[in-house]
Every structure is written in C-alpha cells, then in structure tokens.
Design a protein around this motif. Structure first.
Motif, short mmCIF file in Angstrom:
data_model
loop_
_atom_site.label_atom_id
_atom_site.label_comp_id
_atom_site.label_asym_id
_atom_site.label_seq_id
_atom_site.Cartn_x
_atom_site.Cartn_y
_atom_site.Cartn_z
N VAL A 69 0.83 -1.21 0.00
CA VAL A 69 0.00 0.00 0.00
C VAL A 69 0.86 1.26 0.00
N LEU A 70 2.05 1.19 0.58
CA LEU A 70 2.98 2.33 0.48
C LEU A 70 3.41 2.54 -0.97
N CYS A 71 3.65 1.45 -1.67
CA CYS A 71 3.96 1.55 -3.10
C CYS A 71 2.80 2.21 -3.85
N SER A 72 1.59 1.82 -3.51
CA SER A 72 0.41 2.38 -4.17
C SER A 72 0.30 3.88 -3.94
N VAL A 73 0.54 4.30 -2.71
CA VAL A 73 0.45 5.73 -2.38
C VAL A 73 1.49 6.53 -3.17
N VAL A 74 2.71 6.00 -3.23
CA VAL A 74 3.77 6.71 -3.95
C VAL A 74 3.47 6.73 -5.45
N ILE A 75 2.97 5.60 -5.99
CA ILE A 75 2.62 5.55 -7.41
C ILE A 75 1.55 6.60 -7.73
N THR A 76 0.57 6.73 -6.85
CA THR A 76 -0.46 7.75 -7.07
C THR A 76 0.15 9.14 -7.14
N GLY A 77 1.06 9.44 -6.23
CA GLY A 77 1.73 10.73 -6.26
C GLY A 77 2.53 10.95 -7.54
N LEU A 78 3.25 9.91 -7.97
CA LEU A 78 4.07 10.04 -9.17
C LEU A 78 3.23 10.21 -10.43
N THR A 79 2.18 9.39 -10.55
CA THR A 79 1.38 9.42 -11.78
C THR A 79 0.53 10.68 -11.89
N ASP A 98 9.42 18.82 -20.96
CA ASP A 98 8.57 18.13 -20.00
C ASP A 98 8.69 16.61 -20.15
N PHE A 99 8.79 16.19 -21.39
CA PHE A 99 8.88 14.77 -21.68
C PHE A 99 10.17 14.17 -21.14
N SER A 100 11.26 14.87 -21.34
CA SER A 100 12.57 14.43 -20.87
C SER A 100 13.24 15.56 -20.09
N PRO A 101 13.53 15.33 -18.82
CA PRO A 101 13.55 14.02 -18.14
C PRO A 101 12.29 13.69 -17.33
N HIS A 102 11.38 14.66 -17.12
CA HIS A 102 10.35 14.51 -16.09
C HIS A 102 9.40 13.33 -16.36
N PHE A 103 8.72 13.33 -17.51
CA PHE A 103 7.76 12.28 -17.79
C PHE A 103 8.42 10.90 -17.79
#
Length: 389
Positions: A69-79, A98-103
């Motif tokens: 669930v910690l992975c899920s929370v971080v994934i939500t923040g990243l996506t 924006d595409f490189s490097p951020h996306f």
C-alpha cells in the motif's frame, strides 16, 4: 526573440502542436486514483489494527501488505504528477523539456514501484494460504508459487531500472550513445506472467475448499475472497490489452494513460482483496449490528450427543446447544438417552472471540493466545464415543 517550443513527438500530417489548450484525457485517470488508492489504504489500516490490536497475531503477510500500500500511495503521487508533464496528452502537444527528463523518469519509477507492490501483494495473499491450510502438499505448491511470484517481481524491478545502458538514457533523450531494451514488449511479457500467477493464486485453494464441509455463510465468505481474486485476474487481462496497444503506438504520453490506469486498479484491488479476511472480525468487534452479532470476547462451548441404535441403520441426532462459559454443564448418565447398551457421542467445540453460530468467522482471521499455534487454520472437530456405565 523567443525560442520555439520543440514538441516531444512529430505531429501527424495536417495537425499542429498545441501547447496552450491541447486535447486532454487525464480527468478519469485522476478519478481512478482518488477512488481506489484510499480504499486500499483503509483496507490495510483495518487489517493492521485487527491483526495487531484485536487478534495480536500479525505476521510477514501483514508487513508485505503495508509495503504494497505504500507503493500504491507513492505511485499515485508520481502518476498524478505525470499529468503535469504530458501524461494523457498527445506527444506533439508536450514540450520536449517536459517529456525528458520529467515524464520518462516518473514513468520509470512508477513501473518499478508497481512491480514491487504487485509482487508483495501476491506473496502476502499466498502466505495467508499457509496460515489457513496446513496440508503439506498444498503448502509445497504454495511455496512454489511464492518463489515464482517473488522472483519475477524482483527481476522486473531491476529490469526496469537497468533497461538502458547507460541507465540515464531511460529518461534523458539527449544521450545518444548506448542502447535500451524494448520496454513495451517487456511490459507485455511481464503482464502475461503476472496473469499466470494471478490465476494460480486464485485456483490453488479451490480443491481444498470444495472438499470442506462448511456452513453456508462460511462458504460465502471464502467465495467472496476468491471472487475478489478473480476480479484482479480480469483487470490483469484488461491491462494486458492496453499494453498491447502501447506496443503498437508511437504516441507514448497518450497511450501510457490506459496502461497506468489499469496498473493502479489492479494493484489497489489486489490490496483490498488481500485484506478482505480482516474485515469480518473488525466489524464483529466494533460494529456488531452490521453483521448481526454481538461484540466482545468470550469463550463459548457447545455440547451435544447423538444416539446410535444398535439394531438400526440410522442415526438420530440432537441439535447442539450453545452455552456461555458461566453456564457450562457436563451431561450425566441420567441425561443421556435411555438404554444401557447405547453408545453416545459427546462433542465440544471451544473458540475465542466467537459468538453463537458464528464460529466460521475464525476460519481466516488469527486467534489470541493461547491459540496462536492454530491461528488462521481451519479447526477440525473430532467426535469420540463416551460410554456411560
């Protein structure tokens, strides 16, 4: 004079890049995150409270689910952050800066965390099977599935990290030297292997469950867990379809949206389904009216007997009555059926935290001391003959 904005991808013929108000498909992505991630967090919080505060029998499967669930929370923040760097937009409407490097970097980190989180979820569910079913052959089969699921999940994390040589080429398009693997094809193979382990996880306990003689409500509870696992399998298939579309598309920022969306649904649904067994004892403890029972922890016993007719081919049974511990009474000779040669059955079932006619709630959840050695197992009630002279 301002430098023209360079798009991340070449627009199709007749299409002009739009950096001001481009077509956008990110609203549904944000909604999915806002719905499924909180459900997963709530489910795990209930699970942890139940295992460590109510039953006091937490284990490795609980820690793995917390990690998931910690992975899920971080994934939500990243996506969600990726939405600001081109996700759900066409590549020709996304500035290259924006595409490189951020996306690209956020996409890589999300993929790594997804592989780690989904692997932890599967292993946690499989470890729960080891608590429930003590059969040696079944446990060997479960350990084999654990080995496969854990191995390919860990390998997937490192495969994503080292998918390019040098590693920075994964997110920096200005690096021309080196090479990268075909990441969409790798995602496709990873998803296919994931579906195999999903179905193995759901189908493994079915032969044992089918052979159990359980009350109807107990069977419904177990069936609910397996149905939840089946839903995860279906979501995995949908994700495989979206990855197949991603393989054929050069519009990475737009085509990645559906693939990431189904990854998030799969991970969070797996977490909720894996934590489902903890919901019943939690509600039984704090919201007894919700399940139609009573709260509190007590010890209950059931006494009963049945009469064997020595010259008949039938067995007459009497319904077992549930008594509180304060009113336990041992039957005497005069209370047994009349007949000096009758052989009578005396059975006793003792449980902790059970209410009348609700012993099935402890098939899945753990037990308090002194029953820790039995936690999570299905308890076998043995009847024995008691001859009164």
């Amino acid at each position: 004079m301002d430098t023209p904005i360079q798009p991340a991808g070449k627009p199709p013929a007749g299409v002009t890049s739009n950096f001001v108000n481009p077509p956008y498909d990110g609203t549904r992505f944000a909604v999915v995150n806002a719905v499924f991630m909180p459900l997963a967090v709530i489910a795990v919080l209930i699970r942890i409270w139940t295992r460590f505060a109510i039953t006091r029998a937490g284990g490795l499967d609980d820690y793995l689910m917390v990690f998931a669930v910690l992975c899920s929370v971080v994934i939500t923040g990243l996506t969600v952050t990726m939405l600001h760097y081109g996700l759900a937009k066409h590549m020709w409407d996304v500035p290259i800066t924006d595409f490189s490097p951020h996306f690209l970097l956020l996409n890589l980190l999300s993929a790594m965390l997804y592989c780690a989180g989904i692997g932890a979820t599967k292993v946690s569910c499989l470890l729960l099977y080891l608590r429930i079913f003590p059969t040696k052959k079944f446990q060997i089969a479960v350990w084999a599935i654990i080995a496969v699921a854990a191995s390919y999940s860990i390998a997937s994390v490192f495969a994503n990290l080292f998918s390019c040589s040098p590693v920075a080429k994964s997110w920096d398009v200005s690096i021309l030297r080196g090479h990268c693997m075909d990441r969409p094809r790798f995602y496709f193979a990873n998803a296919a292997l994931g579906i195999i382990t999903d179905f193995a996880t759901v189908l493994a306990p079915m032969p044992l469950i089918r052979g159990l003689q359980l009350p109807l409500r107990q069977k419904v509870m177990l069936a609910g867990i397996l149905v939840m696992g089946g839903c995860v399998c279906i979501v995995s298939i949908f994700r495989l379809v979206t990855i197949s579309a991603l393989q054929k598309s050069s519009d990475l920022t737009y085509a990645t949206t559906d693939a990431l969306l189904w990854c998030i649904i799969e991970l969070n649904l797996g977490i909720v389904g894996g934590s489902f067994p903890a919901l019943r004892p939690f509600f039984r403890q704090y919201f007894p009216g919700f399940l139609g029972g009573t709260s509190g922890r007590h010890t209950s016993r059931s006494y009963g007997y049945s009469r064997h007719q020595s010259n008949s081919n039938f067995r007459h049974s009497h319904k077992l009555a549930s008594l509180q511990s304060s009113s336990i009474h041992t039957p005497t000779k005069g209370e047994f059926p009349i007949g000096a040669n009758d052989s009578n059955i005396y059975s006793s079932t003792v449980g902790v935290g059970q209410t009348d006619n609700d012993s099935e709630e402890h098939i899945i959840d753990s037990r308090s001391p002194p029953f820790e050695s039995q936690m999570g197992h299905i308890i076998k009630t043995v009847e024995y003959d008691l001859k009164v002279t």
